[in-house]
Write a protein that holds these residues in place. Structure first.
Motif, PDB file in Angstrom:
ATOM      1  N   GLN A  14       0.890  -1.146   0.263  1.00  0.00           N
ATOM      2  CA  GLN A  14       0.016  -0.002  -0.078  1.00  0.00           C
ATOM      3  C   GLN A  14       0.906   1.261  -0.002  1.00  0.00           C
ATOM      4  O   GLN A  14       0.511   2.427  -0.736  1.00  0.00           O
ATOM      5  N   ALA A  15       1.925   1.229   0.878  1.00  0.00           N
ATOM      6  CA  ALA A  15       2.986   2.311   0.683  1.00  0.00           C
ATOM      7  C   ALA A  15       3.417   2.843  -0.487  1.00  0.00           C
ATOM      8  O   ALA A  15       3.524   3.824  -0.760  1.00  0.00           O
ATOM      9  N   ILE A  16       3.777   1.789  -1.080  1.00  0.00           N
ATOM     10  CA  ILE A  16       4.531   1.568  -2.608  1.00  0.00           C
ATOM     11  C   ILE A  16       3.162   2.699  -3.576  1.00  0.00           C
ATOM     12  O   ILE A  16       3.859   3.368  -4.318  1.00  0.00           O
ATOM     13  N   ARG A  17       2.200   2.029  -3.408  1.00  0.00           N
ATOM     14  CA  ARG A  17       1.304   2.489  -4.134  1.00  0.00           C
ATOM     15  C   ARG A  17       0.881   3.922  -3.970  1.00  0.00           C
ATOM     16  O   ARG A  17       0.881   4.916  -5.058  1.00  0.00           O
ATOM     17  N   GLU A  18       0.967   4.458  -2.747  1.00  0.00           N
ATOM     18  CA  GLU A  18       0.300   5.558  -2.513  1.00  0.00           C
ATOM     19  C   GLU A  18       1.654   6.783  -2.800  1.00  0.00           C
ATOM     20  O   GLU A  18       1.475   7.762  -3.089  1.00  0.00           O
ATOM     21  N   LEU A  19       2.947   6.169  -2.002  1.00  0.00           N
ATOM     22  CA  LEU A  19       4.093   7.032  -2.235  1.00  0.00           C
ATOM     23  C   LEU A  19       4.341   7.237  -3.428  1.00  0.00           C
ATOM     24  O   LEU A  19       4.874   8.378  -4.187  1.00  0.00           O
ATOM     25  N   ALA A  61      13.770   3.157   1.768  1.00  0.00           N
ATOM     26  CA  ALA A  61      13.392   2.603   2.990  1.00  0.00           C
ATOM     27  C   ALA A  61      12.860   3.425   3.871  1.00  0.00           C
ATOM     28  O   ALA A  61      11.979   3.217   4.682  1.00  0.00           O
ATOM     29  N   THR A  62      13.357   4.634   4.111  1.00  0.00           N
ATOM     30  CA  THR A  62      12.924   5.768   4.822  1.00  0.00           C
ATOM     31  C   THR A  62      11.620   6.392   4.877  1.00  0.00           C
ATOM     32  O   THR A  62      10.754   6.362   5.444  1.00  0.00           O
ATOM     33  N   GLU A  63      11.233   6.435   3.288  1.00  0.00           N
ATOM     34  CA  GLU A  63       9.601   6.749   3.041  1.00  0.00           C
ATOM     35  C   GLU A  63       8.908   5.645   3.549  1.00  0.00           C
ATOM     36  O   GLU A  63       7.695   6.007   3.953  1.00  0.00           O
ATOM     37  N   ILE A  64       9.275   4.603   3.055  1.00  0.00           N
ATOM     38  CA  ILE A  64       8.099   3.559   3.437  1.00  0.00           C
ATOM     39  C   ILE A  64       8.089   3.261   5.153  1.00  0.00           C
ATOM     40  O   ILE A  64       7.127   3.105   5.553  1.00  0.00           O
ATOM     41  N   GLY A  65       9.287   3.427   5.632  1.00  0.00           N
ATOM     42  CA  GLY A  65       9.272   3.308   7.095  1.00  0.00           C
ATOM     43  C   GLY A  65       8.273   4.142   7.609  1.00  0.00           C
ATOM     44  O   GLY A  65       7.522   3.969   8.754  1.00  0.00           O
ATOM     45  N   GLY A  66       8.359   5.511   7.288  1.00  0.00           N
ATOM     46  CA  GLY A  66       7.544   6.421   7.640  1.00  0.00           C
ATOM     47  C   GLY A  66       6.040   6.147   7.446  1.00  0.00           C
ATOM     48  O   GLY A  66       5.196   6.346   8.439  1.00  0.00           O
TER      49      GLY A  66
END
Length: 480
Positions: A14-19, A61-66
């Motif tokens: 989901q993070a990948i899709r949105e980011l 990694a940082t963006e997904i981590g957030g």
RNA sequence: GGACCUGUAGCUUAAUGGAUAGAGCAUCUGACUACGGAUCAGAAGGUUGGGGGUUCGAGUCUCUCCAGGUUCACCA
């Protein structure tokens, strides 16, 4: 409740899709437990995701981590090391998790129901002409351990044992007992039945060799002498009588095999292994002929001029395999085709595991292939759990050189050593004698099992008795 | 000869294609010991058999060579 690893993986997608504003779904999100030397509980490997994010691994990694931290309350913190996103789960999560499993009696076990997949595990499969040895121990412990694991994973496991109770080798010990046994029995001698029968097998071999020597000294070739020796002829004659159902021979065979089974049972008990069902080759050795016949009519198999029947596997990079001799009798492979078929009819298994030594790799490859050619789709469900030989520090076991390690002797030796060591170390100081025995037995068996199972089954292994029962090191006793 | 398996520290070995190849034994140093043993703390020890390839990343997949083992019966 859904496992936390799965939720992390799902949210990462989901993070990948949105980011990154993409509909692309990465093939696999790798969520693994974090290395011990790093901070964190679970780690998401983000290297493969950079193809989608078009950013550096650290940045991704940082963006997904957030994102994960914001959307998954269980995550209290995260840390990025290169492309590794290390997630720290909150104490609250762990407390809840431990509380939820504290009452579960067998955590991690899947329940087994009537609907669970059926897995047949064939292991042990001894010959009834000699006692179990070190190699059988590896087989038995592997077979039983695998069965336990598969059962815990939510399958109905049927542990079966196919006993090789017929053939010329059995007749050899029968004949030797008849000739030189003087009516000795396990009861009269106090010997363990399998041991007693095994001794007569050795006796046969000894006398047979003597006959060969005598014949060779009269000028016969070795090959000729082996075939002409009176003893081997007698044994062959006995096999024939057995196959024709001669009552006297069958009686003797039943009696002596009974002794062996009593002996085996004791060894199995000591090892802590068990079976749901026994099969006997005396009852299965004629199976498979029908399959061969139908294979002939469907032209999967072919008959040579001399009447023998073969499977041609040269197209698959293998050789031709004999299935029926020219006299119409069957061979080992024929029987295994038949028993596999019989087992499928009986269990409708989802998996059939054969725990058999790696010297039979080729055999099982051929077995599966022929079944497949005969049109049995379930051939794919057969799995050969192949394991390597067990060697000793001073070399391989060779029955001819008397370096075979008897299973019972080994177990007893382990128990004695456990007792000796714990005495020296003063570990069991004031324990009552019966408790000492119990503890020593458990230590000995733990040592044996751990040592046998810690090595990759595939590999030829070295069994060092002294090392296995060491109270220090990577051993069962140390863990216990 | 063909097929299959194996090759990681002196030894026994671990590692779903992921981070600095992880342990145990043996060795060495120290602690405790009258001395040794046992025990405890620590250190050293690796071109993952050689070479190429694929990959962001190879002990792991692939090709090839080398070494060892198993197998290719009208034995089981």
């Amino acid at each position: 409740m859904e496992r936390i690893e799965n939720r992390i993986a799902r949210l990462t997608v989901q993070a990948i899709r949105e980011l990154y504003q993409t509909a692309e779904t990465p093939e696999n999100i790798q969520v693994q437990s974090t290395r011990k030397d790093q901070r964190g509980d679970y780690t998401v490997v983000t290297f493969p995701l950079t193809r989608i994010s078009h950013k550096k691994p650290e940045e991704t990694a940082t963006e997904i981590g957030g994102f994960l931290k914001d959307n998954l309350p269980e995550i209290s913190d995260f840390e990025v090391v290169k492309g590794f996103l290390n997630l720290v789960l909150s104490d609250k999560f762990w407390i809840g998790f431990f509380n939820s499993i504290a009452e579960v009696h067998e955590y991690g076990h899947k329940p087994v129901t009537e609907q669970s997949p059926v897995v047949v595990v064939e292991y042990s499969s001894p010959n009834t002409n000699k006692p179990l040895h070190l190699g059988h121990i590896r087989n038995n412990l592997l077979g039983f351990a695998v069965s336990q694991i598969i059962s815990a994973a939510g399958n109905q496991v049927k542990m079966v044992n196919l006993v090789n109770d017929r053939g010329i080798h059995i007749c050899k010990s029968m004949l030797a007992w008849q000739k030189w046994g003087d009516g000795i029995t396990p009861a009269s001698s106090g010997m363990k039945g399998d041991k007693l029968v095994g001794d007569f097998y050795i006796r046969f071999d000894k006398e047979y060799k003597a006959e060969i020597r005598d014949l060779m000294s009269t000028g016969l070739s070795e090959e000729k002498a082996k075939a002409e020796a009176p003893l081997i002829k007698e044994a062959q004659d006995m096999l024939l009588r057995w196959e024709n159902g001669d009552p006297e021979t069958i009686d003797l065979w039943t009696k002596m095999n009974g002794w062996v089974y009593d002996g085996f049972e004791k060894t199995y008990q000591k090892l802590g292994v068990a079976f749901d069902k026994f099969y006997h080759e005396s009852e299965t050795y004629k199976l498979g002929k029908d399959l061969v016949t139908s294979g002939l009519t469907s032209n999967v198999l072919f008959r040579k001029e001399d009447g023998s029947v073969w499977a041609d596997l040269t197209g698959d990079g293998l050789d031709q395999k004999l299935l029926l001799r020219s006299d119409g009798t069957s061979v080992y492979m024929t029987q295994d085709l038949g028993t596999a078929h019989q087992r499928f009819e009986e269990f409708h298994f989802d998996r059939h595991i054969y725990v058999v030594g790696n010297e039979q790799d080729y055999h099982f490859k051929v077995l599966k292939l022929i079944l497949k050619k005969l049109g049995f789709e379930w051939a794919d469900k057969l799995y050969h759990l192949s394991y390597g030989m067990v060697e000793l520090p001073h070399g391989r076991m060779k029955s001819r050189e008397g370096t075979v390690v008897d299973a019972d002797d080994l177990i007893q030796e382990m128990i004695d050593t456990a007792g000796k060591v714990s005495l020296e170390l003063g570990k069991l100081g004031d324990f009552p004698a019966d408790e000492k025995d119990l503890v020593n037995h458990r230590i000995a068996l733990g040592a044996l099992k751990y040592y046998m199972l810690k090595v990759d089954p595939q590999k030829t292994m070295m069994f060092n008795p002294e090392e296995s029962i060491d109270f220090n090191g990577n051993t069962g006793p140390f863990i216990q």
